[in-house]
Design a protein around this motif. Sequence first.
Motif, PDB file in Angstrom:
ATOM      1  N   ALA B  20       0.832  -1.205   0.000  1.00 31.39           N
ATOM      2  CA  ALA B  20       0.000   0.000   0.000  1.00 31.39           C
ATOM      3  C   ALA B  20       0.863   1.250   0.000  1.00 31.39           C
ATOM      4  O   ALA B  20       0.594   2.212  -0.730  1.00 31.39           O
ATOM      5  N   VAL B  23       2.349   1.828  -3.404  1.00 26.12           N
ATOM      6  CA  VAL B  23       1.363   2.390  -4.329  1.00 26.12           C
ATOM      7  C   VAL B  23       1.198   3.875  -4.070  1.00 26.12           C
ATOM      8  O   VAL B  23       1.154   4.702  -4.979  1.00 26.12           O
ATOM      9  N   LEU B  24       1.146   4.216  -2.788  1.00 26.86           N
ATOM     10  CA  LEU B  24       0.967   5.615  -2.409  1.00 26.86           C
ATOM     11  C   LEU B  24       2.118   6.465  -2.915  1.00 26.86           C
ATOM     12  O   LEU B  24       1.921   7.532  -3.506  1.00 26.86           O
ATOM     13  N   THR B  27       1.958   6.909  -6.537  1.00 27.50           N
ATOM     14  CA  THR B  27       0.905   7.863  -6.888  1.00 27.50           C
ATOM     15  C   THR B  27       1.381   9.290  -6.702  1.00 27.50           C
ATOM     16  O   THR B  27       1.184  10.145  -7.556  1.00 27.50           O
ATOM     17  N   THR B  30       3.682  10.230  -9.326  1.00 25.99           N
ATOM     18  CA  THR B  30       2.995  10.424 -10.599  1.00 25.99           C
ATOM     19  C   THR B  30       2.306  11.776 -10.639  1.00 25.99           C
ATOM     20  O   THR B  30       2.321  12.470 -11.646  1.00 25.99           O
ATOM     21  N   ILE B  31       1.730  12.130  -9.516  1.00 30.14           N
ATOM     22  CA  ILE B  31       1.033  13.408  -9.465  1.00 30.14           C
ATOM     23  C   ILE B  31       2.012  14.537  -9.708  1.00 30.14           C
ATOM     24  O   ILE B  31       1.738  15.484 -10.448  1.00 30.14           O
TER      25      ILE B  31
ATOM     26  N   ILE C 151      -6.655   1.660  -0.648  1.00 23.69           N
ATOM     27  CA  ILE C 151      -5.662   1.786  -1.704  1.00 23.69           C
ATOM     28  C   ILE C 151      -5.712   0.568  -2.617  1.00 23.69           C
ATOM     29  O   ILE C 151      -5.719   0.684  -3.849  1.00 23.69           O
ATOM     30  N   VAL C 155      -6.696   0.620  -6.664  1.00 22.66           N
ATOM     31  CA  VAL C 155      -5.825   0.080  -7.701  1.00 22.66           C
ATOM     32  C   VAL C 155      -6.546  -0.989  -8.507  1.00 22.66           C
ATOM     33  O   VAL C 155      -6.588  -0.958  -9.739  1.00 22.66           O
ATOM     34  N   ARG C 181      -4.084   8.506 -15.030  1.00 24.87           N
ATOM     35  CA  ARG C 181      -3.001   9.171 -14.342  1.00 24.87           C
ATOM     36  C   ARG C 181      -3.284  10.656 -14.174  1.00 24.87           C
ATOM     37  O   ARG C 181      -2.945  11.278 -13.170  1.00 24.87           O
ATOM     38  N   LEU C 184      -5.137  11.825 -10.970  1.00 26.52           N
ATOM     39  CA  LEU C 184      -4.557  11.810  -9.636  1.00 26.52           C
ATOM     40  C   LEU C 184      -4.160  13.214  -9.209  1.00 26.52           C
ATOM     41  O   LEU C 184      -3.555  13.951  -9.953  1.00 26.52           O
ATOM     42  N   ASN C 185      -4.524  13.554  -8.014  1.00 27.56           N
ATOM     43  CA  ASN C 185      -4.039  14.818  -7.464  1.00 27.56           C
ATOM     44  C   ASN C 185      -4.009  14.730  -5.949  1.00 27.56           C
ATOM     45  O   ASN C 185      -4.612  13.862  -5.346  1.00 27.56           O
ATOM     46  N   TYR C 186      -3.275  15.650  -5.359  1.00 29.57           N
ATOM     47  CA  TYR C 186      -3.047  15.576  -3.920  1.00 29.57           C
ATOM     48  C   TYR C 186      -4.319  15.704  -3.116  1.00 29.57           C
ATOM     49  O   TYR C 186      -4.497  15.062  -2.092  1.00 29.57           O
ATOM     50  N   LEU C 189      -6.001  12.545  -2.674  1.00 31.79           N
ATOM     51  CA  LEU C 189      -5.251  11.649  -1.812  1.00 31.79           C
ATOM     52  C   LEU C 189      -5.512  11.936  -0.330  1.00 31.79           C
ATOM     53  O   LEU C 189      -5.872  11.049   0.430  1.00 31.79           O
TER      54      LEU C 189
END
Lengths: 268, 372, 254
Positions: B20, B23-24, B27, B30-31, C151, C155, C181, C184-186, C189
């Motif tokens: 996990a 993956v985080l 991510t 990637t951001i 998470i 995925v 892709r 995705l942004n903060y 998250l």
Amino acid sequence: MGEYAIEFQDVHLSFGTQKVLDGISFGVYPGETKIVMGGSGTGKSTVLKLVLGLLKPDSGRIFVDNEDITDFSESQLTVMRQKIGMVFQEGALFDSLSVYENVGYRLFERGADEEEIEETVRRMLRFVNLEDAINKMPAELSGGMRRRVGIARALVGNPKIILYDEPTAGLDPPTARTICELAIKLRDLEGVSSLFVTHRIQDALTLADHHATIGDNGEVVIVKNPRGQTETATTFLMLRHGKVLLEGDADTFWNSTDPYIRTFLELD
Amino acid sequence: MAKKKLSVLDLRIGLMTLVAIMVLVATILTISGDLNPFRRELIVRTRLSNVDGLRPGAEVRLSGVKVGKVQRVLLLPVPESTDAAQTVELELALEPIIDGKPAGERVRQDSKVILGSVGLLGDKVVDITPGTLRAAPVNDGDLIGGASETTIRQIISGADDILANFTTLSDSLKQIADKINRGEGTVGRLVSDAELYNNLERTTAEAARLVQEIRTGQGTAAKLIGDPRLYDDLDAAIRRVEKLLADINDGRGTLGKLATDDRAYLEVVAVLERLDRTSAKLEDAITRLERGEGTVGRLLHDDKLYRDAEQTLAGLNQLLAGLERGEGSAGKLLRDPQLYDNLTETAAQANQLLIDFRQDPKKYLTIRLKLF
Amino acid sequence: MNLFLLLLVELQEATLLVWRAVRHPFRRPLYWRETVVQMDTIGFGTLPIVLLAGFFIGAVLALQTAGTLRSFGAQNYTGRLVATSLLRELGPVLTCILLAGRSGSGIAAELGAMCVSEQIDAMRALGTDPFRKLVRPRLIALMTMAPILTIFANVIGIVGGLVVAITFLQIPSSVYLASAREALNYDDLWGMFLKTGVFGLIVAIVGCRCGLRTRGGTVGVGQSTTTSVVVSIVLILVSDFFLTRLILTLSGTA
């Protein structure tokens, strides 16, 4: 106030609208076994829970080992509970743990080492004659065996006060007798103070008319008292409708003139 | 729950947690745009008068290929005069290596920055033109020029009428084409109606035959000669034809006009060629006639032909009279100069329209895009 | 007592529960083993169903949205839509509802059974604080495993959407993944972490509370279990709304 192991002073307790204890006062001397009797549902178990601090009274004061525990916090109670061992109805064993883990529970929690735990557990199980069951799970044991394991568990840590909550309920006479003999052994050989809650007069008789001694070979022997001589360390507490009906020694009990008590005795 | 089982549990949870976390982390990287946070990006700056909603993180492209992101959008201090061209500064973060060459070499000092939008939803992007080799390569922090490009929105707002006119024009054309197809109207008839041509053909054929007969002085022809009425008719017909020819010569009537027009001449030539072929056939027929073969041979001894010829002549007369009066398709064509004028006029107008259109398409084209 | 008072009492009890569980975090015994066991039961045990559910949710999302997007000519945005929906809403909410159903009810049943057989009292009589031994490990386990499971769910959900995109929708995998892709942004998250943390807390508190106040034998245990699941799910959905609002406001896209 200083001499009692357990003392209740004018304790009141209600569950919702139902008044369970209505001004209960009594005292238990060190080394004394008080048999608490009364019909079912008269608050006998409640008294035990109050001693442990599992319940708090609405009013009145409770003393355990000279300490006023009425307003104790949970952490203070935790400390105080080290001195008390309780045998629950049905045994209340932790069914996900083995007998070994159950009995040694206190020691596990305290973080003692394996050897000490094992030695103590075996000793306790020997006391209740269940050493072979050490690795069994509670589900594999009979009701009586579970009670005995419960007693063994309660004894770990050498408590000075033992509370029995109807330990013979639902058991056949021989097994019930075994339980009572254990109580006798503890009373006479270890000198514990105890509250023995029961609604069966047979238990009272057994406890009052027998005592335990060390026999010639060194083992424990239960001996019936000579005629006319009853145990002075065994007293009675009769509860009815939330009040104390009678508090006194065995003779007072047997010779009581109260009709309710007579019914109790004659039911025997 | 012996102690040794604990390690298995530990392992499983640890593994799950590790996966996990990985993956985080992936991510997050990637951001932030790239998997390698340590690359040095090339920063290129530009100044524009309006960024039209462009935000940091928007794509930066070089000739349409994505090469980086907009890093910052800064408002410059308030300018002195209102016609200052540049009020916003953009910082563009470009990949250090673009397709093998350093970014600095791909973008030159004379590259221009254009704002554009992508897709129906109007995402904003920055496009950089490649510039030329004449200009020097760009270094980190350099400033390159910006140009604003019309966005779809502007095109939409400025081009309203064109489409409407275009629609109208195409409608008209369509109507005309329909008419032609259905055989309506002058041209339509001409195009679709074979009958006229057939008539003409037949007429010519008959006329040739007739003439031939007259020449050889045989049979019916003789009768013709002997019959003054027929001769009169013929005379009248010939006279009419003469007049017609005179008209044509003078350029009167549609046909006349056509005759003076090169194109029409070419077509007439084509027709004559056809006639040639037809008369060749005729000669053949006459030969047979001379030999007395076939139907016509018989005809020479037969009254029928005479009567037929009479009828035909009458018909011809009528036709020619009709033509002269301007009836029927060909008649209208021959007599009615107006039609020709119209056609010419239309052609001229169409021409003019096309010229106009080419000069200023905006006047004519309207694109009205209505979005739901 | 009317409803409002009842709710207030419940709130107080729940707060007390948490307080008793988490106070004195460094006092012995620490009950590591119990915590690890719980984390394994809750985390690893729920993993299979989370993966399964996540996969199919992602697949269905892709299937459903692609059709609508196609009418805008925007089917290449499918990846982005699937990823955003999963990350923001479906991942946290569905994972935690699954947790409520599986682990929350398990906790309520287990604690309820212990309660009616006086094991909780016995525990206290033996000097163990049931809040620290029973509640705290479960609380920690749920609050840590919920984000981790989410998470995984996200995925696998994106993967599920990918499979559908490639097989049924003729969207090339590179397009799908690139647009996923982009999503995705903060903000999404940290929003996800906030939500799963809160939801995990809810499941743990409701489960423990329902379990520990079970009365009435086996029937009571059954009731506690049911109540715990229902209340957990309702609270999750309600708080989801408010949390979403909060997250959107804080991230400026409200």
